[in-house]
Write a protein that holds these residues in place. Sequence first.
Motif, PDB file in Angstrom:
ATOM      1  N   GLN A 346       0.877  -1.153   0.252  1.00 17.78           N
ATOM      2  CA  GLN A 346      -0.107   0.080   0.075  1.00 17.78           C
ATOM      3  C   GLN A 346       0.971   1.280   0.154  1.00 17.78           C
ATOM      4  OE1 GLN A 346      -2.836   0.535   3.213  1.00 17.78           O
ATOM      5  NE2 GLN A 346      -3.927   1.694   2.046  1.00 17.78           N
ATOM      6  N   SER A 347       0.832   1.920  -0.797  1.00 16.92           N
ATOM      7  CA  SER A 347       1.441   3.288  -1.003  1.00 16.92           C
ATOM      8  C   SER A 347       0.370   4.491  -1.039  1.00 16.92           C
ATOM      9  CB  SER A 347       2.415   3.365  -2.245  1.00 16.92           C
ATOM     10  OG  SER A 347       1.638   3.195  -3.520  1.00 16.92           O
ATOM     11  N   PHE A 348       1.004   5.624  -0.428  1.00 14.94           N
ATOM     12  CA  PHE A 348       0.263   6.759  -0.286  1.00 14.94           C
ATOM     13  C   PHE A 348       0.716   8.020  -0.918  1.00 14.94           C
ATOM     14  CE2 PHE A 348      -2.586   5.139   3.397  1.00 14.94           C
ATOM     15  CZ  PHE A 348      -1.584   4.167   3.605  1.00 14.94           C
ATOM     16  N   HIS A 380      -6.836  10.155   1.309  1.00 13.59           N
ATOM     17  CA  HIS A 380      -6.597  10.458   2.925  1.00 13.59           C
ATOM     18  C   HIS A 380      -6.388  11.818   2.978  1.00 13.59           C
ATOM     19  CE1 HIS A 380      -5.840   6.266   3.142  1.00 13.59           C
ATOM     20  NE2 HIS A 380      -5.409   6.145   1.942  1.00 13.59           N
ATOM     21  N   HIS A 389       1.526   7.656   8.019  1.00 15.07           N
ATOM     22  CA  HIS A 389       1.596   7.115   6.724  1.00 15.07           C
ATOM     23  C   HIS A 389       0.817   7.738   6.058  1.00 15.07           C
ATOM     24  CE1 HIS A 389      -1.762   4.964   8.683  1.00 15.07           C
ATOM     25  NE2 HIS A 389      -2.409   5.248   7.852  1.00 15.07           N
ATOM     26  N   TYR A 394      -3.846   9.835  -2.356  1.00 11.03           N
ATOM     27  CA  TYR A 394      -4.512   8.847  -2.559  1.00 11.03           C
ATOM     28  C   TYR A 394      -3.776   7.536  -2.001  1.00 11.03           C
ATOM     29  CZ  TYR A 394      -7.961  11.352  -4.799  1.00 11.03           C
ATOM     30  OH  TYR A 394      -9.230  12.241  -5.136  1.00 11.03           O
ATOM     31  N   SER A 395      -4.379   6.450  -1.572  1.00  6.42           N
ATOM     32  CA  SER A 395      -3.440   5.215  -1.571  1.00  6.42           C
ATOM     33  C   SER A 395      -4.223   4.235  -2.350  1.00  6.42           C
ATOM     34  CB  SER A 395      -3.599   4.685  -0.188  1.00  6.42           C
ATOM     35  OG  SER A 395      -4.992   4.196   0.270  1.00  6.42           O
ATOM     36  N   ALA A 397      -3.906  -0.057  -2.516  1.00  8.56           N
ATOM     37  CA  ALA A 397      -3.381  -1.303  -1.599  1.00  8.56           C
ATOM     38  C   ALA A 397      -3.647  -2.312  -2.664  1.00  8.56           C
ATOM     39  CB  ALA A 397      -4.292  -1.519  -0.236  1.00  8.56           C
ATOM     40  N   GLY A 426       5.723  10.172  -1.975  1.00  9.76           N
ATOM     41  CA  GLY A 426       4.531   9.248  -1.337  1.00  9.76           C
ATOM     42  C   GLY A 426       5.290   8.668   0.056  1.00  9.76           C
ATOM     43  N   TYR A 429       3.127   2.280   5.001  1.00 12.40           N
ATOM     44  CA  TYR A 429       2.373   2.091   6.095  1.00 12.40           C
ATOM     45  C   TYR A 429       2.722   0.700   6.553  1.00 12.40           C
ATOM     46  CZ  TYR A 429      -2.140   1.171   8.788  1.00 12.40           C
ATOM     47  OH  TYR A 429      -3.135   0.888   9.553  1.00 12.40           O
TER      48      TYR A 429
END
Length: 492
Positions: A346-348, A380, A389, A394-395, A397, A426, A429
Motif C-alpha cells: 500500500q502506497s500513499f 487520505h 503514513h 490517495y492510496s 493497496a 509518497g 504503512y
Amino acid sequence: MNSQNGLKLPLSRLEKVQSWGMNREVLGYVYRPSTVAGLQEVIATARNAGRSVGIRGGGCSYGDASLNSENVVLDITRMNRILAWDPATGIIEIEPGVTLQRLWQYVIGDGWWPPVVSGTMFVTMGGAVGMNYHGKNNYKMGPVGEHVLEFDLLLADGTVINCSREHRPDIFFAAIGGFGMLGCFTRIVMKMKRVYSGLLEVDAFATRSFAEIARVFEERMADDDYLVGWIDCMAGSQNSGRGLVHAARYLRADEDPNAPQTLQVAYQGLPETMFGLIPKSIMWRFLKPFSNDPGMRLINWARFLLGSTLGNYKTVRQSHAAFAFLLDYVPNWKLVYRPGGLIQYQSFIPAEHAAACFDEQMAICRKFRVYPWLGVFKRHRTDNFLMTHAVDGYSLALDFPVRKRYESRLNQAVEEMNRVVLESGGRFYFAKDSTLTRQDALTYLGSDAVLKFQRLKAELDPNNLWQTDLSRRLFGDWDINTPHPRPLQEAR
Ligand SMILES: Cc1cc2nc3c(=O)[nH]c(=O)nc-3n(C[C@H](O)[C@H](O)[C@H](O)COP(=O)(O)OP(=O)(O)OC[C@H]3O[C@@H](n4cnc5c(N)ncnc54)[C@H](O)[C@@H]3O)c2cc1C
C-alpha cells in the motif's frame, strides 16, 4: 539477545506465530496476561532472560509488525474489558485487547459507531491505535488517533504513564502509530461518532481510469462520508485503473423510520450464507479453483462487468457493518492465497501525482508479470502523528500472491515501485509492509521525524526492550545522531 545472558524461558511458551499474510511464520515465547500486573511480570521475565518483547494484538498486520522471532510475544487479547461507557457523550474507556467487533457491537444500540474502522473487525483497538489505522473516511475523519482522548502506556521499566494532548503530547503523538515501540497501551479512552440510523445510503458506479476515479473522489469528498474504490488490477494497459466506486453517507434522523431496529446488533450481522445458499464459512473453498492468475483475471473481469452494467449507478441502503467489513463476509478468504500467502503493498501518494504514479505501478506489474489479485483505492489527508503514513492524496493497496516461482520478479517489481513512490513524495504503512528497506523507510519518514522518534525511544526504552521483526528490519541499526534503537544485547 540469547538466553546465555540470563534465565531460560520455558519451552512450553514456544509457539508458531504467523503474519496475517501467511508469508512469514516464526517461533516466539508467547505470553497472554490479562492484567497490568501480569504485563509487568512478563516484562520482568523477559528482561531476566535477556529477551526483547514484541506486542501483538489481533495479529492482523499483513507483514512482520507483530512478530518477534525467538523472543517474547506479548499477546494482549485477554486484556479485553470495557471499563466505562457513557452513552450521553459517546466516550468509552477500554482495555487494548477489545476488538473492533466488540466495540461497535457495544455502542451501536445507543446510537454510536466507531468514527474510524478498518476493513476487518478482528483487529484489537490496541493494535489499531498502535498503527493509527485509517478507514474509508480518512479524508474526513483522519486516523483513529484523532479520536483518542487519552491513554495509559506501560513503559519498559514497568511504570505506567498517562498521555493526552495536554499531558506529554510528545509521547501522545508518537506512541499513536508508534508500532509498539514506545510502550504498551493498557487503557484507551476514545470518542465514538453519533449515528441516527443503522444504515448508510450507498451509491455504486464504475470508473475507467485512475485519473477518473481521482476526479470523482475530489467532486464527492465534501458530501460523502465514505469513499472507496475497487480497482481491477488485472485489466490490461488499455484499461489501467478501471474500477468501481462505493460512496456512502450517514442517514439523518428523519431518513430512517426503523432506526430503533436498524441500530440493533442483530440487524447489522453479516449474512450466514452467501447467495442465500453457501455457508460463508466454506465460501473460500469455492474460490480456491480460481486462485491463480487466469482465475483471478476472470473474477476481476466479471466483477467489473457486473458493476459497470447491472450495478452501475445503483443506490442501496446497507448496514454499517456490511459496508465497513466487506472483507469479513468470506471468513478465511485469505486461504485462497495458500501455500505462499500474500503481501499487501500500500502506497500513499500526494493527490497531484497519484494517478500517474498508480498507472506506473500497474505498468511495472505488467512488466514483471506479477499481478495483484485485489486493489483498493482510498482518499487520505495529512495528520499530526509523528510516524504518519498519510498524505493529502490517495492510496492504492495491492494484494500480491507470494509464489516461489516468481518471488524474484515480485521483489524486483516492488523495488521499482518503491522508487516511483519515493520520487512522487509518497509514503508507506507499517501495518501493511513486508518489503521496505531501512533506506526506504528513512526517506519517506524524513530524518527529523525519525530522530525525534529515536530520542523518545531512548528516553522511554533505553535498553530497547520493545522490538519486533519489523522494527529490527527497519530500525535495527538506524544511527542518525543517537545510537538508538539498537539491538538489546548491545545495550546490556
Ligand atoms: C483484512 C484486513 C483489512 C484491513 N483494513 C485496513 C484498513 O482499512 N485501514 C487500515 O489502516 N488498516 C487496515 N488493516 C490493517 C490493520 O488495521 C492493522 O494492521 C492493525 O494494526 C491490526 O490490529 P491488530 O490488533 O491485529 O494489531 P497487530 O497486527 O497485532 O499489531 C499491530 C501493531 O500494533 C502494536 N500493538 C498491538 N497492540 C498494542 C498495544 N496494546 N500497545 C502498543 N502497541 C500495540 C504491535 O506491536 C504492532 O506493531 C487491515 C488488515 C486486514 C487483515
